[in-house]
Design an enzyme around this catalytic site. Structure first.
Site, mmCIF file in Angstrom:
data_model
loop_
_atom_site.group_PDB
_atom_site.id
_atom_site.type_symbol
_atom_site.label_atom_id
_atom_site.label_comp_id
_atom_site.label_asym_id
_atom_site.label_seq_id
_atom_site.Cartn_x
_atom_site.Cartn_y
_atom_site.Cartn_z
ATOM 1 N N ARG A 74 2.971 2.037 1.999
ATOM 2 C CA ARG A 74 4.032 2.081 3.016
ATOM 3 C C ARG A 74 4.062 3.448 3.708
ATOM 4 O O ARG A 74 4.250 3.527 4.924
ATOM 5 C CB ARG A 74 5.402 1.779 2.414
ATOM 6 C CG ARG A 74 6.491 1.816 3.518
ATOM 7 C CD ARG A 74 7.889 1.560 3.002
ATOM 8 N NE ARG A 74 8.036 0.201 2.539
ATOM 9 C CZ ARG A 74 8.692 -0.133 1.427
ATOM 10 N NH1 ARG A 74 9.249 0.780 0.696
ATOM 11 N NH2 ARG A 74 8.787 -1.394 1.071
ATOM 12 N N THR A 106 11.725 -1.049 -9.278
ATOM 13 C CA THR A 106 11.104 0.267 -9.425
ATOM 14 C C THR A 106 11.334 0.771 -10.848
ATOM 15 O O THR A 106 10.739 1.745 -11.265
ATOM 16 C CB THR A 106 11.738 1.279 -8.439
ATOM 17 O OG1 THR A 106 13.158 1.185 -8.562
ATOM 18 C CG2 THR A 106 11.331 0.991 -7.020
ATOM 19 N N ASP A 165 14.461 -8.787 -5.196
ATOM 20 C CA ASP A 165 14.051 -7.391 -5.119
ATOM 21 C C ASP A 165 15.090 -6.547 -5.862
ATOM 22 O O ASP A 165 16.234 -6.978 -6.026
ATOM 23 C CB ASP A 165 13.992 -6.997 -3.627
ATOM 24 C CG ASP A 165 13.097 -5.794 -3.396
ATOM 25 O OD1 ASP A 165 12.476 -5.312 -4.366
ATOM 26 O OD2 ASP A 165 13.008 -5.343 -2.247
ATOM 27 N N LYS A 197 4.920 -4.590 -3.831
ATOM 28 C CA LYS A 197 5.522 -5.644 -4.663
ATOM 29 C C LYS A 197 5.988 -6.827 -3.801
ATOM 30 O O LYS A 197 5.688 -7.984 -4.109
ATOM 31 C CB LYS A 197 6.716 -5.073 -5.468
ATOM 32 C CG LYS A 197 6.317 -3.912 -6.367
ATOM 33 C CD LYS A 197 7.476 -3.354 -7.146
ATOM 34 C CE LYS A 197 8.548 -2.685 -6.313
ATOM 35 N NZ LYS A 197 8.071 -1.508 -5.561
ATOM 36 N N THR A 198 6.693 -6.520 -2.712
ATOM 37 C CA THR A 198 7.177 -7.585 -1.827
ATOM 38 C C THR A 198 5.999 -8.336 -1.219
ATOM 39 O O THR A 198 6.016 -9.569 -1.101
ATOM 40 C CB THR A 198 8.044 -6.977 -0.698
ATOM 41 O OG1 THR A 198 9.050 -6.172 -1.309
ATOM 42 C CG2 THR A 198 8.679 -8.032 0.174
HETATM 43 P P1 ADP Z 1 7.364 -2.683 -2.123
HETATM 44 O O1 ADP Z 1 7.925 -4.065 -2.122
HETATM 45 O O2 ADP Z 1 6.613 -2.358 -3.377
HETATM 46 O O3 ADP Z 1 8.365 -1.610 -1.781
HETATM 47 P P2 ADP Z 1 5.868 -3.639 0.182
HETATM 48 O O4 ADP Z 1 5.221 -4.841 -0.369
HETATM 49 O O5 ADP Z 1 7.048 -3.829 1.081
HETATM 50 O O6 ADP Z 1 6.232 -2.597 -0.984
HETATM 51 O O7 ADP Z 1 4.709 -2.807 0.937
HETATM 52 C C1 ADP Z 1 4.996 -1.861 1.950
HETATM 53 C C2 ADP Z 1 3.995 -2.000 3.075
HETATM 54 O O8 ADP Z 1 2.744 -1.486 2.625
HETATM 55 C C3 ADP Z 1 3.746 -3.446 3.481
HETATM 56 O O9 ADP Z 1 4.328 -3.706 4.724
HETATM 57 C C4 ADP Z 1 2.252 -3.593 3.615
HETATM 58 O O10 ADP Z 1 1.878 -3.604 4.963
HETATM 59 C C5 ADP Z 1 1.664 -2.351 2.982
HETATM 60 N N1 ADP Z 1 0.907 -2.663 1.767
HETATM 61 C C6 ADP Z 1 1.405 -2.717 0.514
HETATM 62 N N2 ADP Z 1 0.425 -2.977 -0.362
HETATM 63 C C7 ADP Z 1 -0.711 -3.092 0.337
HETATM 64 C C8 ADP Z 1 -2.084 -3.335 -0.024
HETATM 65 N N3 ADP Z 1 -2.446 -3.486 -1.301
HETATM 66 N N4 ADP Z 1 -3.000 -3.401 0.961
HETATM 67 C C9 ADP Z 1 -2.626 -3.217 2.242
HETATM 68 N N5 ADP Z 1 -1.355 -2.962 2.655
HETATM 69 C C10 ADP Z 1 -0.407 -2.889 1.713
#
Ligand code: ADP
Length: 328
Positions: free
Chosen positions: A212, A153, A104, A59-60
């Site tokens: 992640r 989430t 977030d 998401k981030t």
């Molecule tokens: P969330 O915000 O949903 O908790 P993040 O965007 O921080 O998740 O993603 C966590 C890590 O996973 C990021 O640092 C990124 O490197 C990796 N990641 C997330 N989605 C992808 C994707 N679709 N392809 C490649 N790497 C991804």
């Protein structure tokens, strides 16, 4: 209150920088690109966007990509970081035209703050209330056009009025095994690691279908190989790393197994109410709902029924226990 910056260097090295590097979630990418292209054509900020799904699904990363695509600044904060109306007011009043404002954990915004957000999202107005009782004064300040991107989430915990103010709502799902494998290969390349395909598939299967987690397991494998002077991550190194981490081949961790065993041993496999279960596990109900249960349900090991949580035959089988699960 501070505006948090994502400055972990490894995290930013592995974070996809463009749509091609963002693996999987094809439908979301397609829909999002249309929204952003249309906004660019109109030379306006895009509609407000909401991303929801489990932690670590990207998401981030999407928020960063939206900012990049729109050639805009990203201002980052989170629901729990904004305690007072003044916290939000100070961010809003510092926004510049076109900025992407990322919140977030949006489900943890308090109601008072949400109420300041509504007019800001809808008509770009910031209402400031000064004083109390009969001397109260309200000022209204115009805000520049901006896009709010929120991540959560738990979309079910967002208030309906807040949810209804997003022009694009996107649910991120768990990833397919092949997508996680591609993420691991891409990360290995960026970290300059040699990895065999057997190791890629072992790590992907244990990654809880979550990018992640995949990156974290790869980093732990790198540590294991460094300590043991191994030049390549092979199947054996991947398996041994998982053993050290106490993660099984399907990504279950000790807390998942404890959850399953307690339902099986204390509650005869269920159904058991979530509050009773939380008390038996000595955990907060929210932790069960947000962290433990989604992946167990994705594996088909747990069902949430109206009578309570029920363990499935597949879970008994995975744990090597006699299959006494009730037929559902
Ligand atoms: P969330 O915000 O949903 O908790 P993040 O965007 O921080 O998740 O993603 C966590 C890590 O996973 C990021 O640092 C990124 O490197 C990796 N990641 C997330 N989605 C992808 C994707 N679709 N392809 C490649 N790497 C991804």
């Amino acid at each position: 209150m501070f505006v948090k910056q994502h400055d972990d260097s490894l995290d930013s090295l592995l974070r996809p920088a463009n749509w091609d590097e963002y693996i999987g979630q094809e439908k979301i990418k397609k829909h999002l690109k249309i929204i952003l292209d249309a906004a660019k054509k109109r030379k306006e900020p895009s509609d407000h966007l909401l991303f929801y799904g489990q932690a670590g699904l990207g998401k981030t990363t999407l928020a960063h990509m939206v900012a990049k695509e729109m050639n805009a600044n990203l201002k980052v904060t989170s629901g729990p970081a904004m305690e007072k109306m003044a916290d939000l007011a100070s961010i809003l009043s510092n926004l510049e035209r076109g900025d992407i404002f990322f919140i977030d954990e949006a489900h943890r915004l308090n109601r008072m703050i949400e109420e300041v957000l509504y007019p800001a999202m809808e008509s770009r107005k910031l209402h400031i209330i000064i004083g109390k009782g009969p001397t109260t004064k309200t000022f209204s300040v115009d805000l520049p056009p901006f896009t709010l991107v929120a991540a959560t989430t738990r979309a079910d915990l967002l208030s309906a009025p807040l949810r209804s103010r997003f022009g694009g709502i996107f649910q991120l799902d768990y990833y397919e095994q092949k997508d996680i494998e591609n993420i691991i290969k891409r990360s290995a390349k960026l970290l300059k690691l040699a990895i065999e395909s057997e190791a890629v598939s072992i790590l992907a299967k244990a990654s809880r279908a979550t990018p992640r987690v995949a990156n974290r397991l790869l980093k732990r494998c790198r540590d294991f190989c460094e300590v043991n002077n191994l030049k390549k991550i092979d199947g054996d190194a991947a398996g041994k790393t998982l053993e050290v981490l106490e993660i099984d081949d399907m990504g279950l961790e000790p807390h998942d197994k404890r959850f399953l065993r307690i339902v099986i041993e204390k509650f005869n496999g269920g159904p058991v109410g979530v509050n009773t279960l939380a008390a038996a596990l000595n955990e907060d109900r929210r932790v069960l709902e947000d962290i433990y249960e989604p992946y167990l349900m994705k594996l088909g090991f747990l069902n949430r029924t109206s009578a309570g949580r029920v363990i499935t035959p597949a879970a008994y089988e995975h744990l090597g226990l006699k299959n006494e699960a009730k037929l559902l």
